[in-house]
Write a protein that holds these residues in place. Structure first.
Motif, short mmCIF file in Angstrom:
data_model
loop_
_atom_site.label_atom_id
_atom_site.label_comp_id
_atom_site.label_asym_id
_atom_site.label_seq_id
_atom_site.Cartn_x
_atom_site.Cartn_y
_atom_site.Cartn_z
N PHE A 25 0.82 -1.21 0.00
CA PHE A 25 0.00 0.00 0.00
C PHE A 25 0.86 1.27 0.00
O PHE A 25 0.62 2.19 -0.78
N PHE A 26 1.88 1.30 0.84
CA PHE A 26 2.68 2.51 0.94
C PHE A 26 3.64 2.69 -0.23
O PHE A 26 4.05 3.81 -0.53
N LEU A 27 3.96 1.62 -0.90
CA LEU A 27 4.73 1.77 -2.14
C LEU A 27 3.87 2.43 -3.22
O LEU A 27 4.34 3.30 -3.97
N VAL A 28 2.61 2.03 -3.30
CA VAL A 28 1.69 2.67 -4.24
C VAL A 28 1.44 4.12 -3.82
O VAL A 28 1.32 5.02 -4.67
N TYR A 29 1.40 4.36 -2.52
CA TYR A 29 1.13 5.70 -1.99
C TYR A 29 2.20 6.72 -2.41
O TYR A 29 1.95 7.93 -2.40
N LEU A 30 3.37 6.25 -2.81
CA LEU A 30 4.43 7.15 -3.26
C LEU A 30 4.01 7.97 -4.48
O LEU A 30 4.62 9.01 -4.79
N LEU A 31 2.96 7.54 -5.17
CA LEU A 31 2.44 8.32 -6.30
C LEU A 31 1.89 9.67 -5.83
O LEU A 31 1.86 10.64 -6.60
N VAL A 32 1.44 9.75 -4.58
CA VAL A 32 0.87 11.01 -4.07
C VAL A 32 1.93 12.11 -3.97
O VAL A 32 1.75 13.19 -4.54
N PRO A 33 3.05 11.89 -3.25
CA PRO A 33 4.07 12.95 -3.24
C PRO A 33 4.64 13.26 -4.62
O PRO A 33 4.99 14.40 -4.91
N LEU A 34 4.71 12.25 -5.49
CA LEU A 34 5.16 12.50 -6.86
C LEU A 34 4.20 13.45 -7.56
O LEU A 34 4.62 14.41 -8.24
N GLY A 35 2.92 13.21 -7.40
CA GLY A 35 1.91 14.07 -8.01
C GLY A 35 1.97 15.50 -7.48
O GLY A 35 1.78 16.47 -8.21
N ILE A 36 2.24 15.63 -6.18
CA ILE A 36 2.34 16.97 -5.57
C ILE A 36 3.49 17.75 -6.19
O ILE A 36 3.34 18.92 -6.56
N VAL A 37 4.64 17.12 -6.32
CA VAL A 37 5.82 17.80 -6.88
C VAL A 37 5.56 18.21 -8.33
O VAL A 37 5.84 19.36 -8.73
N VAL A 38 5.01 17.30 -9.12
CA VAL A 38 4.77 17.60 -10.54
C VAL A 38 3.78 18.76 -10.68
O VAL A 38 4.01 19.70 -11.46
N SER A 39 2.70 18.72 -9.93
CA SER A 39 1.69 19.78 -10.05
C SER A 39 2.20 21.12 -9.55
O SER A 39 1.90 22.17 -10.13
#
Length: 573
Positions: free
Chosen positions: A248-262
């Motif tokens: 679950f937390f490996l998939v959750y890494l998409l959230v901080p990635l999305g924050i940085v990109v946006s």
């Protein structure tokens, strides 16, 4: 729930000196800031702030809608996920987290796959939530400092870093026995949540006429963010425990990635212009003398001069139209101000300590009572979240516990969202004394229901709790800003946040007492929480009502507080 939560736009007009003629009262614009380290500037006017701002009227409506939508989405996915602890706790127990601390006699059934934790395991699991809660509140100070000093983009980028570190620590805990990845992971997830939550409020200035609606959406996203772990729990059950915490937390890494990109592509670098700054620009755009330049003397003929000035006037009018589309026309802005004046005049407690030094404010009964009530109620609520399973397991047995906890896990995010419009209406239309009276009734009702051993009483306790929690934290910041003022808000409220967070460190001792001395019987603690909490709330309410009555009778008090007020959580301008 973070003490940083509030249902308010950021700026407020405060009168500095009492004037008999309310049309000429002097004052200045203030901004609510959680930077406790900022210098207190009692005579600083927000319209004189020279820091760089983004111009909302220069960005398209679609772009600003996307920005607000992204802010709300990331707040939902990150700002308060640690408060969904009750949902993820059974998964931690099933995976045997901290089961090594159980006694040898029960180790065989307390390892991986166990349904119930042993006493020592329960205390250590609950410590994860305690650390997360304390961190969420105390980190508001540092998030506020970062936001004010470096801007929203860097604050959000730092948030993404914290979230990524936290997720990686929890995901890799099985491969690292030297560090407690679960504890440190929750610490960094809490930091990341606060650092993404505070800068999101600045996007309320993307739509100044609807800033209250934007603030309400962001607040709802924070309340609903506890659903992230709840949704994970549903997926975990649906896949027959196939989605481990690490996955679950490996998939959750998409959230901080999305924050940085946006943040580095779509979101504004700095905050947008505030309402008072827009009013200043509108006044400048309305000045037709701006069409006259010193260089006009160099234009050879009258026809050319008239054409140039006409072009300048058209550009100025176009700029004025864009500004008024953002901030509203004169009538709308005036109605908003008149509403603020009426609200302020109706509250006898407003401005009671405005303009006083911070040290003098902290020596008053107002501060002592606000601190006592806040610290105690935060302890009470966090204790309930951490121990709801063990409490109702003792009071109702395994079946009753399952009913109450399942209902709680679903109601916690839904209750905060559903209660937000009513909280906004209450704060935007009632005096501080009335708000505190509602708070006292809530505390008494929660205390009574929590002492009854029945499923209906348990359901009632959950309903009261999930609506009281967002109301309480919004009411605390509302009360502090009304009484102490925005000029000293960072220092005063920062102290309340820090002391309340430190006070919550007694929770492990209470849990140990509950599990060992009381043999998991929560009745004694619930009764004590109820009596002390209700007495503190009633005392604070009574003192505010008394002071409000005294203040309202004072001569000239209405003139000293006539001009402006903050609208809290309004869903329209």
């Amino acid at each position: 729930m973070s003490l940083a939560q509030h249902l308010t736009v950021e700026d407020e007009f405060e009168c500095d000196l009492p004037e008999e003629n309310v049309d000429h009262a002097r004052g200045s614009w203030r901004r609510m800031s959680f930077d406790a380290f900022a210098p207190v500037r009692p005579h600083f006017d927000l319209t004189e702030d020279k820091n760089h701002r983004e111009a909302a009227y220069k960005a398209s409506t679609f772009r600003r809608i996307v920005q607000v939508a992204l802010a709300v989405s990331f707040c939902f996915l990150a700002s308060g996920i640690v408060f969904g602890f009750a949902s993820i706790k059974p998964i931690l127990v099933y995976e045997g987290v901290y089961s090594e601390f159980c006694d040898n006699s029960v180790e065989a059934r307390r390892g991986r796959g166990a349904a119930e934790p042993c006493a020592e395991q329960e205390i250590r699991l609950n410590l994860l939530f305690i650390v997360a809660s304390v961190t969420t509140n105390t980190s508001s100070l540092f998030a506020g400092y970062t936001l004010d000093r470096f801007g929203r983009r860097w604050c959000a980028t730092v948030a993404a870093g914290f979230l990524a570190v936290g997720a990686l620590m929890i995901a890799s805990q099985g491969n690292n026995s030297k560090l407690d990845g679960y504890l440190l992971g929750n610490f960094f997830l809490s930091l990341g949540g606060t650092f993404i939550f505070l800068p999101s409020f600045q996007l309320s200035n993307a739509f100044p006429k609807y800033s209250g609606l934007v603030v309400a959406l962001i607040t709802c996203a924070f309340d609903a963010s506890s659903a992230v772990f709840f949704l994970y729990r549903l997926a975990w059950d649906a896949t027959d425990h196939g989605i481990s915490i690490a996955k679950f937390f490996l998939v959750y890494l998409l959230v901080p990635l999305g924050i940085v990109v946006s943040e580095w592509t779509v979101m504004p670098k700095q905050r947008y212009h505030t309402f008072p700054e827009l009013e200043k620009k509108i006044a400048k755009a309305q000045d037709d003398m701006a069409d006259v330049h010193e260089s006009d003397d160099e234009i050879p003929d009258t026809h050319s001069l008239l054409r140039v000035r006409s072009n300048r006037a058209e550009q100025r009018q176009e700029r004025l139209d864009r500004l008024e589309r953002i901030a509203g026309d004169f009538e709308e802005r005036q109605d908003r101000k008149l509403h603020q004046v009426a609200q302020q005049q109706s509250d006898g407690i407003w401005g009671m300590l405005h303009g006083q030094p911070v040290k003098a404010q902290m020596k008053t009964p107002f501060f002592a009572l606000l601190l006592s009530v806040t610290a105690f109620q935060m302890l009470r609520m966090n204790f309930f979240i951490a121990t709801i399973g063990s409490q109702y397991r003792y009071m109702l047995g395994p079946d009753g516990e399952a009913t109450i906890t399942n209902f709680f896990n679903a109601a916690l995010p839904i209750g905060g969202v559903a209660a937000t419009p009513f909280i906004a209406l209450l704060l935007n239309s009632c005096s501080v004394a009335t708000v505190l009276t509602v708070m006292t009734v809530y505390v008494a009702a929660l205390s009574a229901f929590n002492c009854l051993s029945s499923v209906p009483a348990g359901i009632a306790t959950v309903v009261v709790f999930v609506t009281f929690r967002p109301f309480y934290y919004s009411a605390v910041s509302y009360t502090a800003s009304k009484i102490f003022g925005f000029a000293t808000f960072g220092r005063v409220y920062g102290t309340v946040i820090c002391v309340s967070g430190v006070f919550n460190l007694v929770q492990p001792a209470l849990e140990n007492w509950l599990n060992v001395q009381l043999q998991e019987n929560p009745l004694v603690l619930n009764i004590a929480f109820g009596i002390v909490g209700t007495l503190l709330a009633a005392t604070f309410t009574g003192y505010v009502r008394w002071q409000s009555h005294k203040s309202s009778k004072g001569l000239g008090h209405a003139a000293s507080r006539h001009n402006g007020s903050t609208q809290y959580g309004t869903v329209s301008a």
